[in-house]
Design a protein around this motif. Structure first.
Motif, PDB file in Angstrom:
ATOM      1  N   ALA A   1       0.822  -1.221   0.000  1.00  0.00           N
ATOM      2  CA  ALA A   1       0.000   0.000   0.000  1.00  0.00           C
ATOM      3  C   ALA A   1       0.851   1.263   0.000  1.00  0.00           C
ATOM      4  CB  ALA A   1      -0.948  -0.022   1.194  1.00  0.00           C
ATOM      5  N   GLY A   2       1.983   1.215   0.685  1.00  0.00           N
ATOM      6  CA  GLY A   2       2.836   2.400   0.778  1.00  0.00           C
ATOM      7  C   GLY A   2       3.521   2.756  -0.530  1.00  0.00           C
TER       8      GLY A   2
ATOM      9  N   VAL B   1     -10.339  -1.028  -6.126  1.00  0.00           N
ATOM     10  CA  VAL B   1      -9.186  -1.277  -5.259  1.00  0.00           C
ATOM     11  C   VAL B   1      -9.653  -2.088  -4.046  1.00  0.00           C
ATOM     12  CG1 VAL B   1      -7.309  -0.248  -3.926  1.00  0.00           C
ATOM     13  CG2 VAL B   1      -8.150   0.904  -5.989  1.00  0.00           C
ATOM     14  N   ILE B   2      -9.059  -3.262  -3.904  1.00  0.00           N
ATOM     15  CA  ILE B   2      -9.367  -4.105  -2.742  1.00  0.00           C
ATOM     16  C   ILE B   2      -8.279  -3.843  -1.710  1.00  0.00           C
ATOM     17  CG2 ILE B   2      -9.674  -6.479  -1.927  1.00  0.00           C
ATOM     18  CD1 ILE B   2     -10.287  -7.254  -4.856  1.00  0.00           C
ATOM     19  N   VAL B   3      -8.683  -3.603  -0.480  1.00  0.00           N
ATOM     20  CA  VAL B   3      -7.667  -3.296   0.533  1.00  0.00           C
ATOM     21  C   VAL B   3      -7.740  -4.323   1.659  1.00  0.00           C
ATOM     22  CG1 VAL B   3      -6.665  -1.484   1.929  1.00  0.00           C
ATOM     23  CG2 VAL B   3      -8.108  -0.885  -0.003  1.00  0.00           C
TER      24      VAL B   3
ATOM     25  N   SER C   1      -4.828   5.898   5.461  1.00  0.00           N
ATOM     26  CA  SER C   1      -4.547   7.137   4.727  1.00  0.00           C
ATOM     27  C   SER C   1      -4.355   6.863   3.244  1.00  0.00           C
ATOM     28  CB  SER C   1      -3.397   7.948   5.323  1.00  0.00           C
ATOM     29  OG  SER C   1      -2.378   7.142   5.657  1.00  0.00           O
ATOM     30  N   ASN C   2      -3.832   5.684   2.888  1.00  0.00           N
ATOM     31  CA  ASN C   2      -3.756   5.331   1.462  1.00  0.00           C
ATOM     32  C   ASN C   2      -5.159   5.216   0.861  1.00  0.00           C
ATOM     33  OD1 ASN C   2      -1.220   3.129   2.548  1.00  0.00           O
ATOM     34  ND2 ASN C   2      -0.839   5.032   1.427  1.00  0.00           N
TER      35      ASN C   2
ATOM     36  N   LYS D   1      -9.618   7.004  -2.570  1.00  0.00           N
ATOM     37  CA  LYS D   1     -11.048   7.343  -2.597  1.00  0.00           C
ATOM     38  C   LYS D   1     -11.250   8.731  -3.215  1.00  0.00           C
ATOM     39  CE  LYS D   1     -15.248   6.520  -0.862  1.00  0.00           C
ATOM     40  NZ  LYS D   1     -16.082   5.367  -1.086  1.00  0.00           N
ATOM     41  N   SER D   2     -10.338   9.659  -2.869  1.00  0.00           N
ATOM     42  CA  SER D   2     -10.515  11.021  -3.380  1.00  0.00           C
ATOM     43  C   SER D   2     -10.299  11.088  -4.895  1.00  0.00           C
ATOM     44  CB  SER D   2      -9.585  11.981  -2.646  1.00  0.00           C
ATOM     45  OG  SER D   2      -8.272  11.579  -2.881  1.00  0.00           O
TER      46      SER D   2
END
Ligand code: M6R
Length: 587
Positions: free
Chosen positions: A482-483, A499-501, A514-515, A520-521
């Motif tokens: 993610a980073g 995006v699957i997290v 925060s990622n 999302k934005s």
């Protein structure tokens, strides 16, 4: 890669061959064929498609005779057309051959045989074997010598079975599996015990450079020098043949749903074998772990699991091993992880590590595999036959076993060993999400790209989840730390992205969150796999809370199910993805 089967006995050979091929179709499935011998005449039928389809259209199982061979192909040399399907015949149609592997010097042999008048009917490397046998039989009039001379001419890897119209069946192997099934009045030659386990549980596992000849009076074994050798019969477990789909639509779905039992089985180890394995690991100065595909993802996780117990290991992808193998010496061990134990890249890595003096440990599902035999010590994951081409239960079994080994080596009292019941409950809770995950899959099945993000232990799970989605549903999927998103891949994210997290409430939670905000934005849709409710997700797959260290064992399951249902939604057959085979025995 391909599956081969032979039968000699008193029964109707072709129906036995077809039944065996159906059980081994996981090994390769673009075309199928059989040949039998009836009253000294060789009969053959073959065509492109899966066993059941081709059998229906060509009536393969109607060929008469009590002696025959069969094959399913996974094309390497020559297109997927009827003429390239096996068996391949010698010019005078007295010999038929089925082959698994690659004859590396086939070009040169084909030239030589063509110059001597042989006519080739296919583009395959395999056909040279039929013509070589014919050539040497014409000279020697002796099947044993023809087999020996032929084997000596072949380079590369092979297991082949040949039938001669004199009612003899022969087989030979070099770096590809070939197993003899010993019945009451009959014999089988097969790539996998699944090919004959309905008939007999007595098997002879041929070694490299073995030749077997079965005629009307005898079965005999020779090496490539022509010296007679003896081989012992092993009783194999009948349950290995349990390859039915049961109530499930596909093997893959069944295998995903077996995981609450299989992870426990993988920790049932013989005490002495486990101690020896751990002892070799503890004594090593350098530990390297290798594997391919899913098994490589297990290796990546193993690195992190071991590091939590202060055991430092390096991972090397098996297909890249040859470029970094000079790192190993006699103080090193190479731990090879492989479900099949036959993957060519893995076997090659192990052989070069051995040549450098390193000790070999392995984790396999098939104890009779080439890898197990090459190892100084091996552990079995015990997850039963995995027929679906995608590795599912074998992955979680490998992981559970690696956690278990770490517990033993690190003398941990609060690792996986004490969490079995909790894990089983957690896995069954995740499996109950099956229909919810199916609904999510239906929402996203039209996507062109899927990204899977996670940190730390979750990162290798992202890679594995992406591999599952790619191979089963043919949707492009990428697993990422993610980073790393902000270092480039973020440029790909827009309002069409899925995006699957992997986002359990653990030490990675805040940073990954925060990622997610960043993604999302930019308009992407988020599928959150988490034990903590969060309205930032467009779809949430809620997993139970377990010990932070063990999350990989449960969080991969929603990804396996998602990949399965994406395949169904996209009309792909999840058991047999296009272009792939279960056991990849070519480099
Ligand atoms: O039998 P192995 O574990 O050595 O197989 C290695 C890979 O070929 C295998 O994991 C492959 O990546 C699977 N199809 C993935 O689902």
């Amino acid at each position: 890669m391909c599956s081969i089967i032979g039968y000699k006995g008193n029964e109707h050979a072709s129906s036995i061959l077809i039944e065996g091929l159906k059980k081994m179709e996981y090994r390769g499935y673009d075309s199928v064929g059989i040949a039998t011998i009836k009253s000294g005449k060789l009969l053959t039928r073959k065509g492109v498609g899966k066993v059941a389809e081709v059998n229906k259209s060509l009536g393969l199982d109607e060929l008469p005779g009590n002696l025959g061979i069969g094959h399913t192909r996974w094309a390497t040399h020559g297109g997927i057309v009827d003429s390239n399907a096996h068996p391949h015949l010698a010019c005078d149609s007295t010999i038929a051959v089925v082959h698994n592997g690659i004859v590396e010097n086939y070009d040169e042999l084909k030239d030589e045989l063509t110059r001597s008048g042989h006519v080739f009917k296919s583009e395959t490397d395999s056909e040279v074997i039929a013509h070589l046998l014919e050539e040497y039989f014409e000279i020697t009039q002796d099947i044993r010598l023809s087999m020996i001379f032929t084997c000596k001419r072949l380079t590369g890897s092979f297991a082949f079975v040949a039938i001669f119209n004199s009612s003899t069946m022969c087989g030979a192997r070099y770096d590809e599996p070939l197993i003899v099934g010993v019945g009451n009045d009959d014999y089988f030659l097969s790539s996998d015990i699944l090919g004959f386990l309905n008939y007999t549980d007595r098997a002879i596992f041929l070694d490299n450079r073995d030749i077997v000849i079965i005629d009307d009076s005898d079965i005999s074994f020779f090496d490539f020098n022509g010296d007679r050798i003896s081989r012992r019969i092993t009783q194999v477990a009948w349950e290995l043949g349990d390859a039915d789909k049961g109530k499930y639509a596909h093997h893959t779905l069944k295998e995903i749903h077996e995981q609450q039992n299989t992870i426990v089985k993988s920790m049932k180890q013989n005490k002495k074998t486990l101690e020896r394995f751990c002892d070799i690991m503890t004594r090593a100065k350098n530990i390297y772990i290798t594997g391919s595909g899913t098994s490589y993802h297990s290796a990546l996780l193993a690195k992190q699991i071991f590091s939590k117990s202060k055991i430092h290991v390096e991972t090397i992808m098996s297909s890249e091993f040859q470029y970094s193998s000079d790192l190993l010496d006699e103080n090193s061990i190479l731990l090879a992880i492989s479900q099949s134990g036959e993957t060519a890249d893995v076997i090659q890595s192990v052989k070069s590590a051995k040549a450098m003096g390193a000790k070999i440990l392995s984790i396999v599902n098939i104890p009779t595999s080439s890898l197990a035999r090459l190892s100084d010590s091996y552990l079995e994951v015990n997850c039963g036959p995995e027929i679906g081409v995608a590795a599912t239960k074998s992955f979680t079994s490998q992981l559970a076993l690696l956690y278990y080994v770490t517990d033993i080596i690190g003398r941990k009292s609060n690792g996986i060993s004490t969490s079995k019941d909790m894990l089983v409950r957690a896995i069954s809770e995740v499996l109950e999400l099956d229909s919810k995950i199916e609904r999510i899959a239906n929402q996203i099945k039209g996507s062109r790209d899927v990204y899977i993000l996670g940190r730390s232990l979750h990162f290798p799970v992202c890679l594995e989840g992406a591999l599952k989605i790619k191979e089963l549903s043919y949707i492009h999927a990428e697993g990422m730390a993610a980073g790393e998103l902000k270092h480039g891949p973020l440029a790909l994210i827009d309002n069409g992205s899925i995006v699957i997290v992997i986002h359990p409430n653990d030490s990675t939670y805040v940073d990954t969150l925060s990622n997610i905000h960043t993604i999302k934005s930019r308009g992407a849709k988020i599928v959150g796999i988490s034990n903590k409710k969060n309205s930032i997700y467009d779809y949430q797959i809620t997993i139970p809370t377990i010990s932070e260290f063990l999350y990989p064992l449960i969080e991969i399951i929603p990804l396996q199910l998602l990949a399965y249902y994406l395949a169904i939604g996209n009309n792909a057959n999840p058991d047999y993805p296009r272009n792939l085979a279960k056991s990849v025995t070519v480099k």
